[in-house]
Every structure is written in structure tokens, then in C-alpha cells.
Write a protein that holds these residues in place. Structure first.
Motif, PDB file in Angstrom:
ATOM      1  N   THR A 197       0.844  -1.193   0.000  1.00 38.87           N
ATOM      2  CA  THR A 197       0.000   0.000   0.000  1.00 38.87           C
ATOM      3  C   THR A 197       0.875   1.237   0.000  1.00 38.87           C
ATOM      4  O   THR A 197       2.052   1.206   0.364  1.00 38.87           O
ATOM      5  N   GLY A 198       0.313   2.327  -0.424  1.00 41.79           N
ATOM      6  CA  GLY A 198       1.049   3.580  -0.460  1.00 41.79           C
ATOM      7  C   GLY A 198       0.192   4.715  -0.929  1.00 41.79           C
ATOM      8  O   GLY A 198      -1.006   4.536  -1.201  1.00 41.79           O
ATOM      9  N   SER A 199       0.785   5.888  -1.031  1.00 37.84           N
ATOM     10  CA  SER A 199       0.042   7.086  -1.410  1.00 37.84           C
ATOM     11  C   SER A 199       0.633   7.692  -2.665  1.00 37.84           C
ATOM     12  O   SER A 199       1.849   7.660  -2.883  1.00 37.84           O
ATOM     13  N   VAL A 200      -0.229   8.231  -3.501  1.00 40.13           N
ATOM     14  CA  VAL A 200       0.145   8.971  -4.692  1.00 40.13           C
ATOM     15  C   VAL A 200      -0.692  10.238  -4.695  1.00 40.13           C
ATOM     16  O   VAL A 200      -1.926  10.174  -4.728  1.00 40.13           O
ATOM     17  N   ASP A 201      -0.017  11.397  -4.617  1.00 33.27           N
ATOM     18  CA  ASP A 201      -0.730  12.683  -4.576  1.00 33.27           C
ATOM     19  C   ASP A 201      -1.777  12.694  -3.463  1.00 33.27           C
ATOM     20  O   ASP A 201      -2.928  13.120  -3.663  1.00 33.27           O
ATOM     21  N   ASN A 202      -1.380  12.203  -2.303  1.00 30.80           N
ATOM     22  CA  ASN A 202      -2.232  12.182  -1.104  1.00 30.80           C
ATOM     23  C   ASN A 202      -3.447  11.265  -1.247  1.00 30.80           C
ATOM     24  O   ASN A 202      -4.386  11.352  -0.463  1.00 30.80           O
ATOM     25  N   ARG A 203      -3.438  10.401  -2.224  1.00 34.23           N
ATOM     26  CA  ARG A 203      -4.487   9.402  -2.365  1.00 34.23           C
ATOM     27  C   ARG A 203      -3.913   8.039  -2.011  1.00 34.23           C
ATOM     28  O   ARG A 203      -2.776   7.726  -2.360  1.00 34.23           O
ATOM     29  N   GLN A 204      -4.699   7.237  -1.317  1.00 33.10           N
ATOM     30  CA  GLN A 204      -4.243   5.952  -0.817  1.00 33.10           C
ATOM     31  C   GLN A 204      -4.595   4.837  -1.800  1.00 33.10           C
ATOM     32  O   GLN A 204      -5.731   4.762  -2.281  1.00 33.10           O
ATOM     33  N   PHE A 205      -3.616   3.980  -2.095  1.00 36.14           N
ATOM     34  CA  PHE A 205      -3.798   2.890  -3.043  1.00 36.14           C
ATOM     35  C   PHE A 205      -3.223   1.595  -2.493  1.00 36.14           C
ATOM     36  O   PHE A 205      -2.302   1.615  -1.657  1.00 36.14           O
ATOM     37  N   GLU A 206      -3.758   0.490  -2.988  1.00 33.28           N
ATOM     38  CA  GLU A 206      -3.113  -0.797  -2.847  1.00 33.28           C
ATOM     39  C   GLU A 206      -2.586  -1.193  -4.216  1.00 33.28           C
ATOM     40  O   GLU A 206      -3.283  -1.073  -5.221  1.00 33.28           O
ATOM     41  N   PHE A 207      -1.329  -1.668  -4.266  1.00 35.62           N
ATOM     42  CA  PHE A 207      -0.690  -2.093  -5.501  1.00 35.62           C
ATOM     43  C   PHE A 207      -0.496  -3.604  -5.465  1.00 35.62           C
ATOM     44  O   PHE A 207      -0.249  -4.177  -4.399  1.00 35.62           O
ATOM     45  N   ALA A 208      -0.601  -4.222  -6.634  1.00 32.11           N
ATOM     46  CA  ALA A 208      -0.449  -5.672  -6.720  1.00 32.11           C
ATOM     47  C   ALA A 208       0.452  -6.039  -7.885  1.00 32.11           C
ATOM     48  O   ALA A 208       0.358  -5.455  -8.968  1.00 32.11           O
ATOM     49  N   ILE A 209       1.333  -7.001  -7.635  1.00 33.03           N
ATOM     50  CA  ILE A 209       2.120  -7.635  -8.687  1.00 33.03           C
ATOM     51  C   ILE A 209       1.472  -8.987  -8.967  1.00 33.03           C
ATOM     52  O   ILE A 209       1.228  -9.777  -8.050  1.00 33.03           O
ATOM     53  N   THR A 210       1.181  -9.272 -10.253  1.00 29.41           N
ATOM     54  CA  THR A 210       0.513 -10.512 -10.611  1.00 29.41           C
ATOM     55  C   THR A 210       1.356 -11.299 -11.605  1.00 29.41           C
ATOM     56  O   THR A 210       2.271 -10.760 -12.237  1.00 29.41           O
TER      57      THR A 210
END
Length: 396
Positions: free
Chosen positions: A365-378
Motif C-alpha cells: 500500500t502507499g500514497s500517490v498525490d495524497n491518495r491511498q492505493f493498494e498495488f499488486a504484482i501478478t
């Protein structure tokens, strides 16, 4: 591992605290070849996939269910409705044969061409017993709704041999593939169009398939994968080409002009400025509005192809293979599933519930431009996905 460069860490180098998110299936693993809506019912949508089966949604894409005719058949190219009986549906794909359903897709029967690939199919709207099927060796016609004998009205390997068509590799089979399409003029059902390969241009019949001629799009090599008659204006044709962009004819194919203004070429190494067009669809309420995919991005025209603009960037997958416009929804079938737009292509959300999923290797998880995201490698390609943790969101 490149994800930290995307801004997954914030504030003094400390990892962003994970935020609880609702349970969500992994990203979709479904290469969409064709989307089709049941005539008169905008909520029932069918999706033919290349490798994942045949699917149906009865709630405008909120949920999908596998309705494949056979568990061992996973590659489908077409979904075609009988123009006078929407309960009757035809489908087929790679080495599948031609299948027919008489109950909206609940059950299926093998109709013809067992273990033969089905590439395209058209039905005469004035006589639904007259069917034309494109297989790798050409066009076949049936006059009894698919039962009884089929006539091989265009023998493609024979055409290639008779005309000394140059073939890039002699080891490659001299036959049609999934890029070629069979279409017809709905106002003149005896007029059929067939995509070409290395012979240049396309093929045309004006007598219901009894005879064919090879037509070109101009003095240089231009391969047309699909010819699309305008739904309103007689004699107005569009040509989706294989790396030369969109072309348009105002005189029923006697001459053609480029109709790709605004469409950016693909980005490859080496870069050679090609534009492969695929999956175009008209808005039924405003037919001058057209959506189309290319091998660089996805596009929209509001002036009948005179100019194009890129659709909203939330349609993250380049090269939609099939667009569908129904009512106030635009669907895009891509190689990572299905996207929907409720605002004419400006914003897109994935609509993949019920489709096969990819295997997730790891998430963070992390933030981009103060927006919170979950990232996944598939596993597989594409390999990196994200979803918003600030609001309900599917993987993109």
C-alpha cells in the motif's frame, strides 16, 4: 522492484499504514474478443473471451456468469444474435465449431464445423435462415438456418495460390486468422465484405457470396481487417486497417481517404508510426459518435471519424478489442477484462466480477498525490495493478 518509485512511502521515509479495504477479487484474466447486447435488452450482455470462456451478464456488467457451450472450449471469437429471434444465439472460436442456443444461452448444441475455428459470422436480417461463416479456409454459406449442407463460396487458400499472393514466411499457414472479419451492408444484405491479409485491401461480394473480387484502399499496400458500413448513411464505409489507421469511403468503396486525424501511433522499439484499428462501435443514439481501439490507446470521434480524441485515461488498457454502446453505458473489452463508462468515455471503471482472475504474487500500500492505493504484482502481463483505498474501487 520499482513500486517504491511510485510513491509508496510518505513522511520521513516511513511506510504508509495499510488501510482496511473491502474484500475484492484479484485483477481479471480475460482477453475480450467480442461484446454484444441482446437486442431490445440493454442489461443482458455477452462477452466472448480468448482463453477464458463465454460469459453473460444480466445486470449490465455488474456480474458475469460462464455459459460456455463446453468446458473444454475456452477460446471464443463471436456472439451473434438471430435478427428476428433474440433467443437464438450463435458462438464459436478456436477449433470449437459453430454452436447455437435457442434459449438465450442457457443451453447449446453443436451446429456445424466440428473442431474448426470460427472467426466471424453474419446473418441476413431479411432472411435469418441465410448464414455466412468465416473459417480459416474462407467463407461458407447456409440457406437453412445452419442445418443441412454448407457451400464453400470463397476458398481463401485457392485465392492465394491462384493470385501468387506473397507470403512473409512459407511456413505460415495460408489461411485467415482472428483479425479478419466478415461483415455486410444491412441495407443490401447481398453485399458482403471480407478482411484481407497479404493480398492487400479486402474482398467484396455483391451477389450474396456467389462471386468475389479483391478491392484496395489505394495505390499502396493497406490491409483492411474489417469493413464497417455506416448505420445511417448509404454508401458510407469505414475500414479498420492493420497498422495504417482508419479509412473512410463516401462512395461505397470506389475510393478511400484516411480518417485517422488525432489518433496517435503505437510506441514500439523500433518505432514505425503504425496504427492498428480494432473494435469500433457506433453510438446507436448519435451514430456520428464512434469508439475504437488502437495498439497505442483508445479513441472517440464525435464527427463521424473526421477527428479523434483519446478517451479518459482511467481506461488504462490500450487496444480495446471490442466496444459496445448501449443506452447510457459504453463498454470496452480489453485484454484485462471489461471496463464501463457512464459518461460517454470520460471516466471508466472495471466490470469484471465473475470473470477469471490473475494470481497475485504480492501487494503493498502507499500514497500517490495524497491518495491511498493498494498495488499488486501478478503473474502474466500486464503485471502491475492498483486500486483506490479511499473509495470503493476495482483493480486497474
Amino acid at each position: 522492484f520499482l513500486l517504491p518509485s511510485l510513491g509508496l512511502f510518505s513522511g520521513c521515509g516511513q511506510p504508509t499504514v495499510p488501510i482496511a479495504a473491502p474484500a475484492l477479487p484479484p485483477p481479471a484474466s480475460a482477453y475480450i474478443m467480442k461484446l454484444a447486447a441482446r437486442p431490445g435488452d440493454d442489461t443482458t450482455i455477452f462477452a466472448a473471451t480468448n482463453g477464458s470462456g463465454l460469459y453473460r451478464s444480466t445486470n449490465a456488467g455488474d456480474q458475469w456468469h460462464n455459459i460456455s457451450p463446453h468446458a473444454d472450449l475456452r477460446h471464443y471469437n463471436i456472439v451473434v444474435f438471430d435478427p428476428q429471434n433474440s433467443a437464438r444465439i450463435y458462438t464459436g472460436g478456436r477449433e470449437s465449431g459453430l454452436w447455437q442456443s435457442s434459449d438465450h444461452g442457457d443451453s447449446w448444441a453443436l451446429l456445424a464445423f466440428p473442431e474448426i475455428s470460427i472467426l466471424s459470422l453474419v446473418i441476413d436480417p431479411t432472411n435469418p435462415d441465410r448464414l455466412y461463416v468465416l473459417t480459416p479456409n474462407g467463407v461458407h454459406r447456409n440457406l437453412a438456418g445452419g442445418s443441412g449442407p454448407w457451400t464453400h463460396v470463397f476458398n481463401y487458400p485457392q485465392f492465394v495460390a491462384d493470385n501468387d499472393v506473397p507470403w512473409p514466411n512459407p511456413e505460415w499457414p495460408k489461411e485467415y486468422g482472428r483479425f479478419q472479419h466478415l461483415t455486410f451492408d444491412p441495407r443490401e444484405p447481398d453485399t458482403l465484405f471480407l478482411g484481407g491479409r497479404w493480398e492487400n485491401g479486402y474482398h467484396r461480394s455483391d451477389d450474396g457470396g456467389d462471386s468475389w473480387r479483391n478491392e484496395t484502399l489505394g495505390p499502396i499496400f493497406r490491409r483492411a481487417d474489417r469493413i464497417v458500413p455506416d448505420p445511417v448513411t448509404p454508401g458510407l464505409l469505414y475500414a479498420e486497417t492493420h497498422h495504417q489507421g482508419m479509412f473512410k469511403s463516401y462512395n461505397n468503396g470506389r475510393s478511400w481517404v484516411s480518417s485517422s486525424h488525432g489518433i496517435a501511433p503505437q510506441k514500439r522499439t523500433p518505432h514505425y508510426g503504425a496504427v492498428l484499428i480494432s473494435g469500433s462501435a457506433f453510438d446507436p443514439d448519435t451514430p456520428q459518435t464512434i469508439y475504437a481501439g488502437s495498439d497505442h490507446s483508445n479513441w472517440k470521434s464525435t464527427d463521424a471519424g473526421a477527428s479523434w480524441t483519446e478517451v479518459g485515461p482511467t481506461l488504462t488498457c490500450e487496444f480495446a478489442r471490442s466496444f459496445l454502446v448501449t443506452g447510457n453505458i459504453v463498454y470496452a473489452g480489453t485484454n484485462v477484462g471489461i471496463y464501463r463508462s457512464f459518461d460517454a468515455g470520460m471516466n471508466w471503471t472495471s466490470a469484471n466480477q465473475g470473470l477469471p482472475t490473475r494470481e497475485i504474487i504480492t501487494t503493498t500500500t502507499g500514497s500517490v498525490d495524497n491518495r491511498q492505493f493498494e498495488f499488486a504484482i501478478t503473474k502474466g502481463r500486464p503485471a502491475v495493478y492498483r486500486r483506490s483505498l479511499d473509495q470503493a474501487s476495482d483493480w486497474v
